[in-house]
Write a protein that holds these residues in place. Structure first.
Motif, PDB file in Angstrom:
ATOM      1  N   LEU A 148      -4.436   8.511  34.747  1.00 38.79           N
ATOM      2  CA  LEU A 148      -3.776   7.208  34.627  1.00 38.79           C
ATOM      3  C   LEU A 148      -4.713   6.086  35.069  1.00 38.79           C
ATOM      4  CD1 LEU A 148      -0.112   7.623  35.967  1.00 38.79           C
ATOM      5  CD2 LEU A 148      -0.795   6.882  33.682  1.00 38.79           C
ATOM      6  N   ARG A 165       0.623  -2.587  35.009  1.00 36.79           N
ATOM      7  CA  ARG A 165       1.047  -1.393  34.264  1.00 36.79           C
ATOM      8  C   ARG A 165       0.676  -0.110  35.012  1.00 36.79           C
ATOM      9  NH1 ARG A 165      -0.400  -1.371  28.030  1.00 36.79           N
ATOM     10  NH2 ARG A 165      -2.517  -1.813  28.788  1.00 36.79           N
ATOM     11  N   TRP A 169       3.400   2.802  36.312  1.00 37.75           N
ATOM     12  CA  TRP A 169       3.432   4.210  35.904  1.00 37.75           C
ATOM     13  C   TRP A 169       3.059   5.146  37.038  1.00 37.75           C
ATOM     14  CZ3 TRP A 169       6.456   5.120  32.276  1.00 37.75           C
ATOM     15  CH2 TRP A 169       6.572   4.285  31.169  1.00 37.75           C
ATOM     16  N   TYR A 172       5.936   6.869  38.651  1.00 36.44           N
ATOM     17  CA  TYR A 172       6.591   7.967  37.941  1.00 36.44           C
ATOM     18  C   TYR A 172       5.636   9.109  37.637  1.00 36.44           C
ATOM     19  CZ  TYR A 172      10.056   4.297  37.351  1.00 36.44           C
ATOM     20  OH  TYR A 172      10.961   3.313  37.602  1.00 36.44           O
ATOM     21  N   CYS A 173       4.480   9.105  38.268  1.00 37.22           N
ATOM     22  CA  CYS A 173       3.450  10.101  37.981  1.00 37.22           C
ATOM     23  C   CYS A 173       3.952  11.529  38.219  1.00 37.22           C
ATOM     24  CB  CYS A 173       2.220   9.818  38.832  1.00 37.22           C
ATOM     25  SG  CYS A 173       0.786  10.822  38.419  1.00 37.22           S
ATOM     26  N   GLU A 230       1.712   4.214  25.427  1.00 34.02           N
ATOM     27  CA  GLU A 230       1.151   2.944  25.908  1.00 34.02           C
ATOM     28  C   GLU A 230      -0.185   2.702  25.189  1.00 34.02           C
ATOM     29  OE1 GLU A 230       1.750   0.383  27.681  1.00 34.02           O
ATOM     30  OE2 GLU A 230       3.001   0.821  29.433  1.00 34.02           O
TER      31      GLU A 230
END
Length: 276
Positions: A148, A165, A169, A172-173, A230
């Motif tokens: 990520l 962003r 994220w 929620y990894c 994304e």
């Protein structure tokens, strides 16, 4: 020659073969042992080698958390030198690391595990991961978090100065079942070291986009039945797909390992999500 070697290292003939090779001075002692192996022509499949390798690993797993973590790099060098015993020893290291009070990401252990056993969430690699689900999840989380960060810092120039962003994220990894990439030709520039490292770290998780726009890069995140796409450009919306209503149009029947080329235009039919 072999008589002289055994005379100098009588521990090899005694009950405690590993007595002279202490974890505290691992690199020096193993250099001595490698010299003895060569002189005595001891193969890597010898019980002596196995006993010495596992004596070092087990000694490390008995240490307190900080001392154990400090020994990781030396132990991995040991396993690189003795690949025949690497899998069984790695299992012990991962299980011990998962029991640490704080299992902060360990880059060396992560990279060694992925290089030896492959990415956990690819079905073809599932049988390789001979450790507990807790240890699997730990390494998977390390890798997803790492990928990520690399996507939003290297492939998305818009996010270099605005990490919103990435920050979103990252929350929620741990819930992601998998991360994949569909990349345009700009991501395959050979002279770019950072891009090379990203492609290496994401081996088996990357496909090429078929579109002519070489600057399009996409990140696909899987959350159970919901898959999120994304793009590298901040002004592009994220797209959400509910696979209960059928697989997204950019999936092929063979799955991600042999998926082939994708089309960026086929990723525009999902439900638009507001940019975080």
């Amino acid at each position: 020659e072999w008589v002289a070697a055994l005379s100098a290292h009588r521990n090899l003939l005694g009950e405690d073969t590993c007595k002279s090779y202490h974890l505290s001075d691992l690199e020096k002692n193993l250099a001595v042992f490698d010299d003895i192996r060569e002189r005595l022509e001891i193969g890597d499949d010898s019980w002596i080698v196995r006993r010495i390798v596992f004596s070092q690993v087990k000694a490390a797993t008995a240490l307190d958390d900080p001392s154990f973590k400090e020994s990781i790099d030396s132990l991995l060098l040991l396993l690189i030198g003795h690949p025949l015993h690497a899998s069984a020893a790695l299992t012990l290291l991962l299980e011990r690391y998962a029991r640490c009070g704080r299992s902060d990401s360990n880059t060396s252990l992560r990279d060694f595990s992925i290089r030896l056993w492959g990415t956990q969430w690819l079905a073809a690699n599932a049988h390789q991961w001979q450790c507990s689900q807790e240890a699997r999840n730990m390494v998977a989380h390390w890798l997803k978090y790492h990928l990520l960060q690399k996507f939003f810092s290297i492939l998305s120039s818009d996010d270099a100065d605005n990490p919103r962003r990435l920050n979103f994220w990252e929350l929620y990894c741990e819930d992601m079942q998998g991360i994949y990439f569909a990349l345009g030709s700009d991501a395959f520039i050979r002279s770019n070291t950072e891009l090379y490292k990203l492609r290496h770290d994401a081996k088996g998780l990357i496909v090429r986009l078929a579109e002519g726009r070489k600057d399009i890069q996409t990140l696909i995140m899987q959350f159970g039945q919901h898959h999120v796409v994304e793009f590298n450009h901040y002004n592009y919306p994220a797209f959400f797909y509910d696979t209960l209503h059928g697989l997204p149009p950019f999936y092929l029947s063979k799955g991600w390992v042999d998926i082939g080329a994708l089309s960026a235009s086929k990723m525009s039919n999902g439900v638009v999500a507001a940019a975080p």
